[in-house]
Enzyme design. Structure first.
Site, PDB file in Angstrom:
ATOM      1  N   GLU A   1      44.784 -41.912 -11.843  1.00 59.20           N
ATOM      2  CA  GLU A   1      45.572 -41.042 -10.976  1.00 59.20           C
ATOM      3  C   GLU A   1      44.686 -39.957 -10.360  1.00 59.20           C
ATOM      4  O   GLU A   1      44.851 -39.588  -9.192  1.00 59.20           O
ATOM      5  CB  GLU A   1      46.712 -40.405 -11.784  1.00 59.20           C
ATOM      6  CG  GLU A   1      47.791 -41.418 -12.168  1.00 59.20           C
ATOM      7  CD  GLU A   1      48.787 -40.876 -13.175  1.00 59.20           C
ATOM      8  OE1 GLU A   1      49.999 -41.097 -12.980  1.00 59.20           O
ATOM      9  OE2 GLU A   1      48.360 -40.232 -14.157  1.00 59.20           O
TER      10      GLU A   1
ATOM     11  N   GLU B   1      49.832 -46.905 -19.654  1.00 58.58           N
ATOM     12  CA  GLU B   1      50.786 -46.006 -20.303  1.00 58.58           C
ATOM     13  C   GLU B   1      51.938 -46.729 -21.005  1.00 58.58           C
ATOM     14  O   GLU B   1      52.365 -46.319 -22.089  1.00 58.58           O
ATOM     15  CB  GLU B   1      51.360 -45.017 -19.283  1.00 58.58           C
ATOM     16  CG  GLU B   1      50.392 -43.913 -18.848  1.00 58.58           C
ATOM     17  CD  GLU B   1      49.570 -44.283 -17.631  1.00 58.58           C
ATOM     18  OE1 GLU B   1      49.024 -43.377 -16.985  1.00 58.58           O
ATOM     19  OE2 GLU B   1      49.465 -45.494 -17.327  1.00 58.58           O
TER      20      GLU B   1
END
Length: 258
Positions: free
Chosen positions: A114, A134
């Site tokens: 990210e 995740e």
């Protein structure tokens, strides 16, 4: 004074922001995020800096969010202190006035990817792996992995990583447009630096304006960018000088539309 977790240095027209937590593969916690935000402020304010490189010290670029830092947070604190603050810092990076290049000399996973996605360009070494793991530990990407990453890489690529659990090798990431340049191990900083110097040779105001306009087109920037572009144009006009001068003199301005 303790050594800073994130530092900024200027080398000519190139600014370098370095994550300095190598023992944790530059995993991000709140102190790291605060230090990153401060370094980005330094980079944007630095006179003569026309491009900014983001790199990690040691073997990793960024291993993402430090699980130990957020696992014990309450749901409310996780939302506000972790997710929303992380978003704010990553938005700060994405909207930096200068073009940015992520130097991927190590893996970029979860929050690390990210972070790289918030940069304008990404240079990756051949051994690097990228992904959004995740969901394997029961959480979801929280720092724009399902938003900015989708806008920049495409929804299907993000599905493969965030839902399918696919970890991309750098060569595959190049083919999918997740990274822009692929180099051999140990050459990412050298390549990014050379690319940055080329970018820095271009017209700085035009480059900044182009970045703003592209940001508007992809939904990264909106009202603030439109007003920044318009205000920058107005600041160059004689009408502004006439208006400010008249205000100071407490007179009626004589505008010339020039």
């Amino acid at each position: 004074m303790a050594e800073r977790l994130v530092t900024f240095e200027q080398d000519g027209a190139v600014g370098i922001v370095t994550l300095r937590r190598p023992e944790k593969f530059n995993a991000l916690d709140i102190p790291m995020l605060r230090a990153l935000e401060a370094s980005l402020d330094e980079a944007e304010a630095a006179e003569g800096v026309r491009v900014v490189l983001i790199r990690g010290e040691g073997k990793g670029f960024c291993a993402g969010g430090d699980v130990e830092a957020w696992a014990q947070l309450s749901a409310a604190d996780f939302q506000v202190q972790w997710v929303r603050y992380g978003h704010r810092v990553f938005d700060r990076l994405a909207r930096l006035r200068q073009p940015t290049i992520a130097v991927l000399s190590g893996h970029a996973l979860g929050g690390g990817l990210e972070l790289a996605a918030a940069c304008d360009f990404r240079v990756a070494e051949s051994q690097v792996k990228l992904g959004f793991p995740e969901t394997s530990i029961g959480v979801v990407p929280g720092w724009s992995g399902t938003q900015r990453a989708v806008r920049r890489f495409g929804a299907q690529v993000v599905r493969r990583m965030a839902i399918g659990g696919e970890i991309l090798l750098a060569a595959d990431a190049l083919q999918l447009g997740v990274v822009d340049r692929l180099v051999e191990t140990g050459k990412a900083f050298e390549e990014a630096r050379a690319w940055g110097e080329k970018v820095a040779e271009r017209g700085p105001l035009a480059t900044e304006a182009a970045k703003l306009m592209i940001g508007i087109a992809e939904g990264e920037e909106n009202a603030a960018a439109v007003e920044a572009l318009a205000s920058g144009f107005i600041a160059l006009t004689d009408d502004l000088k006439a208006g400010v001068g008249a205000f100071k003199a407490k007179q009626k301005p004589a505008f010339s539309r020039s």
